[in-house]
Design a protein around this motif. Structure first.
Motif, PDB file in Angstrom:
ATOM      1  N   UNK A 225       0.821  -1.211   0.000  1.00 39.13           N
ATOM      2  CA  UNK A 225       0.000   0.000   0.000  1.00 39.13           C
ATOM      3  C   UNK A 225       0.857   1.264   0.000  1.00 39.13           C
ATOM      4  N   UNK A 226       0.276   2.316  -0.534  1.00 40.53           N
ATOM      5  CA  UNK A 226       0.863   3.648  -0.409  1.00 40.53           C
ATOM      6  C   UNK A 226      -0.276   4.641  -0.214  1.00 40.53           C
ATOM      7  N   UNK A 229      -6.139   4.141   3.219  1.00 40.56           N
ATOM      8  CA  UNK A 229      -6.765   4.309   4.531  1.00 40.56           C
ATOM      9  C   UNK A 229      -6.590   3.065   5.391  1.00 40.56           C
ATOM     10  N   UNK A 230      -6.749   1.855   4.760  1.00 35.38           N
ATOM     11  CA  UNK A 230      -6.697   0.611   5.543  1.00 35.38           C
ATOM     12  C   UNK A 230      -5.346   0.404   6.232  1.00 35.38           C
ATOM     13  N   UNK A 231      -4.286   0.960   5.672  1.00 32.27           N
ATOM     14  CA  UNK A 231      -2.958   0.791   6.279  1.00 32.27           C
ATOM     15  C   UNK A 231      -2.477   2.088   6.924  1.00 32.27           C
ATOM     16  N   UNK A 232      -3.416   2.921   7.313  1.00 34.46           N
ATOM     17  CA  UNK A 232      -3.081   4.135   8.058  1.00 34.46           C
ATOM     18  C   UNK A 232      -2.360   5.176   7.226  1.00 34.46           C
ATOM     19  N   UNK A 233      -2.607   5.175   5.911  1.00 41.09           N
ATOM     20  CA  UNK A 233      -2.002   6.146   4.995  1.00 41.09           C
ATOM     21  C   UNK A 233      -0.466   6.103   5.025  1.00 41.09           C
ATOM     22  N   UNK A 234       0.059   4.937   5.318  1.00 41.99           N
ATOM     23  CA  UNK A 234       1.512   4.786   5.361  1.00 41.99           C
ATOM     24  C   UNK A 234       2.079   4.554   3.960  1.00 41.99           C
ATOM     25  N   UNK A 235       3.315   4.985   3.760  1.00 39.62           N
ATOM     26  CA  UNK A 235       4.081   4.622   2.564  1.00 39.62           C
ATOM     27  C   UNK A 235       4.828   3.341   2.920  1.00 39.62           C
ATOM     28  N   UNK A 236       4.181   2.212   2.676  1.00 39.30           N
ATOM     29  CA  UNK A 236       4.648   0.925   3.194  1.00 39.30           C
ATOM     30  C   UNK A 236       6.031   0.559   2.650  1.00 39.30           C
ATOM     31  N   UNK A 237       6.263   0.735   1.372  1.00 38.82           N
ATOM     32  CA  UNK A 237       7.567   0.381   0.792  1.00 38.82           C
ATOM     33  C   UNK A 237       8.683   1.202   1.427  1.00 38.82           C
ATOM     34  N   UNK A 238       8.457   2.488   1.562  1.00 41.70           N
ATOM     35  CA  UNK A 238       9.465   3.375   2.151  1.00 41.70           C
ATOM     36  C   UNK A 238       9.754   2.986   3.593  1.00 41.70           C
ATOM     37  N   UNK A 239       8.691   2.713   4.364  1.00 43.87           N
ATOM     38  CA  UNK A 239       8.873   2.358   5.772  1.00 43.87           C
ATOM     39  C   UNK A 239       9.606   1.025   5.932  1.00 43.87           C
ATOM     40  N   UNK A 240       9.212   0.029   5.132  1.00 41.68           N
ATOM     41  CA  UNK A 240       9.873  -1.276   5.249  1.00 41.68           C
ATOM     42  C   UNK A 240      11.336  -1.190   4.838  1.00 41.68           C
ATOM     43  N   UNK A 241      11.635  -0.390   3.825  1.00 38.57           N
ATOM     44  CA  UNK A 241      13.029  -0.216   3.415  1.00 38.57           C
ATOM     45  C   UNK A 241      13.840   0.393   4.554  1.00 38.57           C
ATOM     46  N   UNK A 242      13.293   1.425   5.177  1.00 37.64           N
ATOM     47  CA  UNK A 242      14.013   2.086   6.266  1.00 37.64           C
ATOM     48  C   UNK A 242      14.176   1.182   7.479  1.00 37.64           C
ATOM     49  N   UNK A 253       3.202   0.999  -8.812  1.00 41.82           N
ATOM     50  CA  UNK A 253       1.775   1.149  -8.533  1.00 41.82           C
ATOM     51  C   UNK A 253       0.980   0.455  -9.628  1.00 41.82           C
ATOM     52  N   UNK A 254       0.391  -0.684  -9.295  1.00 41.94           N
ATOM     53  CA  UNK A 254      -0.477  -1.374 -10.253  1.00 41.94           C
ATOM     54  C   UNK A 254      -1.850  -0.718 -10.259  1.00 41.94           C
ATOM     55  N   UNK A 255      -2.371  -0.454  -9.059  1.00 45.26           N
ATOM     56  CA  UNK A 255      -3.640   0.267  -8.891  1.00 45.26           C
ATOM     57  C   UNK A 255      -3.302   1.683  -8.441  1.00 45.26           C
ATOM     58  N   UNK A 256      -3.786   2.662  -9.189  1.00 44.48           N
ATOM     59  CA  UNK A 256      -3.428   4.051  -8.896  1.00 44.48           C
ATOM     60  C   UNK A 256      -4.697   4.905  -8.812  1.00 44.48           C
ATOM     61  N   UNK A 257      -5.011   5.325  -7.600  1.00 43.72           N
ATOM     62  CA  UNK A 257      -6.169   6.189  -7.388  1.00 43.72           C
ATOM     63  C   UNK A 257      -5.746   7.643  -7.161  1.00 43.72           C
ATOM     64  N   UNK A 258      -4.560   7.969  -7.626  1.00 37.85           N
ATOM     65  CA  UNK A 258      -4.058   9.321  -7.425  1.00 37.85           C
ATOM     66  C   UNK A 258      -3.278   9.423  -6.139  1.00 37.85           C
ATOM     67  N   UNK A 259      -3.963   9.808  -5.058  1.00 36.65           N
ATOM     68  CA  UNK A 259      -3.275   9.931  -3.771  1.00 36.65           C
ATOM     69  C   UNK A 259      -2.948   8.567  -3.164  1.00 36.65           C
ATOM     70  N   UNK A 261      -2.292   4.361  -3.651  1.00 39.91           N
ATOM     71  CA  UNK A 261      -1.831   3.387  -4.635  1.00 39.91           C
ATOM     72  C   UNK A 261      -1.652   2.012  -3.985  1.00 39.91           C
ATOM     73  N   UNK A 262      -1.611   0.998  -4.850  1.00 38.33           N
ATOM     74  CA  UNK A 262      -1.511  -0.381  -4.387  1.00 38.33           C
ATOM     75  C   UNK A 262      -0.728  -1.156  -5.444  1.00 38.33           C
ATOM     76  N   UNK A 263       0.289  -1.887  -5.021  1.00 35.41           N
ATOM     77  CA  UNK A 263       1.086  -2.593  -6.018  1.00 35.41           C
ATOM     78  C   UNK A 263       2.186  -3.444  -5.410  1.00 35.41           C
ATOM     79  N   UNK A 264       3.379  -3.315  -5.972  1.00 37.69           N
ATOM     80  CA  UNK A 264       4.513  -4.131  -5.542  1.00 37.69           C
ATOM     81  C   UNK A 264       5.714  -3.234  -5.283  1.00 37.69           C
TER      82      UNK A 264
END
Length: 409
Positions: A225-226, A229-242, A253-259, A261-264
């Motif tokens: 997620x990026x 709402x379901x993941x608390x508006x977190x930038x999951x990739x960035x957080x896991x990398x850090x 971003x496979x699914x892109x709703x603008x603000x 996104x959902x992908x890999x």
């Protein structure tokens, strides 16, 4: 009086004769310069009209097509001429060389000029050369073809409404590609983290600690997620990398709703030099899918790393997507694919040619149904030295990992 006029006329003729002689013979040095200039420059376009066509192989991989498009777009950018980009298809009874000589050949086309390979290319070199009126832009592999495409554009100049290519700059670039120098091995992971970390209440500390514990050099993540709402508006990739200790990451971003996104995502301990997103075909109303492709620099050696998550809605869609992944990886040596394939249909088939497939059913990575749908696939030069999975139930998938070494001769 007549004698005086005749004498003056004779004198005038004597004065003019040397000038006429110079005009007729010209300056030898100046003439040679003009001839040399025309011999070493090819006129590609004049006053907005292209004189050449950019040609690529009809059956080519994505990198070759991209290189040809780069040449065409680059030429258009240098002048107002709209250069045509076309494949090399000809009728079965037609000689490919019978087409116009005014072609820029990118990649291994069916024109005879494309079959000429210069000496001293190494196993990964490229070349730009002139064969008759044709310009040949080619390489040992489609990856370095991109460099050849960039170089041929650097030879072009626009002067007074005319676009020229300086053939004096044509050259062969020697390159050696040797993955055997990787020291000593690579540890790779593939992990579907389930709806942005749903299994751990979207607590990235827990997922990061699990990933970190396997000391993976590169890991492909799915369901990332990026700003959801379901993941608390977190930038999951960035957080896991850090949190897991990765200095480099790339998000697809496979699914892109603008603000949101959902992908890999791809996490890497090594620099990611380039990243591209390749869209996959999906069925009507199905969730969008994509491949993330990262070029990773491991001590000066570049490897191509692909990560994806295929459709869950239908097997027919997945089979189409598998073929698209195979096409996307054509022309690359030493590539690695991580994925939640949502299927085991390709196991035992030749979808990926002679590539090595890690999970042939022994790792039931999708825990609810105990199916082996997560996998790591590697180019034939790689050898799997060790592997395993971690059914932690931090996700509905187990983390799949492998240790690899490149051992091709």
């Amino acid at each position: 009086m007549k004698k005086i006029l005749v004498s003056l006329l004779a004198l005038l003729l004597l004065l003019l004769l040397p000038s006429c002689a110079d005009t007729a013979s010209g300056d030898p040095q100046e003439s040679q310069t003009i001839i040399q200039t025309e011999d070493t420059r090819i006129l590609l376009a004049e006053n907005g009209t292209p004189l050449y066509t950019v040609v690529f192989p009809q059956k080519s991989d994505l990198k070759t097509e991209a290189a040809a498009q780069n040449v065409q777009e680059g030429l258009c950018a240098l002048t107002q001429a709209k250069f045509i980009l076309t494949d090399d298809w000809v009728d079965r009874d037609t000689d490919p060389d019978a087409f116009s000589d005014y072609e820029i050949l990118v990649g291994g086309t069916n024109r005879s000029a494309s079959s000429i390979t210069p000496e001293n290319t190494g196993n990964d070199g490229w070349w730009v050369m002139k064969e008759g009126k044709r310009i040949v832009v080619n390489a040992v592999s489609s990856w370095t073809l991109a460099d050849a495409a960039d170089y041929v554009l650097s030879l072009c100049s626009f002067e007074e409404g005319k676009l020229y290519l300086n053939t004096e700059g044509c050259k062969t670039e020697y390159r050696e590609y040797d993955l055997t120098t990787l020291s000593p091995t690579l540890r790779i992971g593939s992990y579907n983290i389930w709806l942005g970390g749903n299994g751990v209440g979207h607590n990235m500390d827990i997922l990061a600690e699990e990933i970190k514990s396997f000391n993976l050099d590169i890991v492909g993540l799915q369901e990332v997620d990026k700003n959801f709402e379901r993941s608390g508006y977190q930038d999951v990739a960035k957080l896991l990398a850090e949190k897991a200790g990765y200095d480099h990451y790339a998000y697809t971003a496979a699914v892109d709703h603008g603000d949101s996104q959902y992908g890999t995502a791809i996490l890497s301990k090594y620099p990611i030099k380039e990243h591209e997103i390749i869209r996959l075909t999906v069925g009507n109303g199905h969730e969008p899918r994509a491949i993330g492709h990262a070029v990773i620099d491991i001590g000066g050696v570049l490897i191509d790393f692909f990560n994806t998550h295929l459709s869950h809605e239908s097997e027919s869609s997945r089979l189409v997507q598998l073929d698209e992944i195979a096409k996307a990886t054509e022309g690359f040596r030493g590539f690695i694919i991580t994925a939640d394939f949502n299927t085991t249909a390709f196991i035992g088939r030749k979808t990926f040619g002679d590539c090595k497939v890690l999970n042939k059913g022994q790792y039931k990575t999708f825990l609810p149904s105990e199916t082996a749908i997560d996998n790591i696939i590697a180019d034939s030069g790689w050898t799997f030295l060790d592997s395993g999975m971690n059914p932690s139930w931090n996700s509905d998938h187990a983390l799949l990992w492998a240790e690899l070494k490149y051992q091709a001769e």
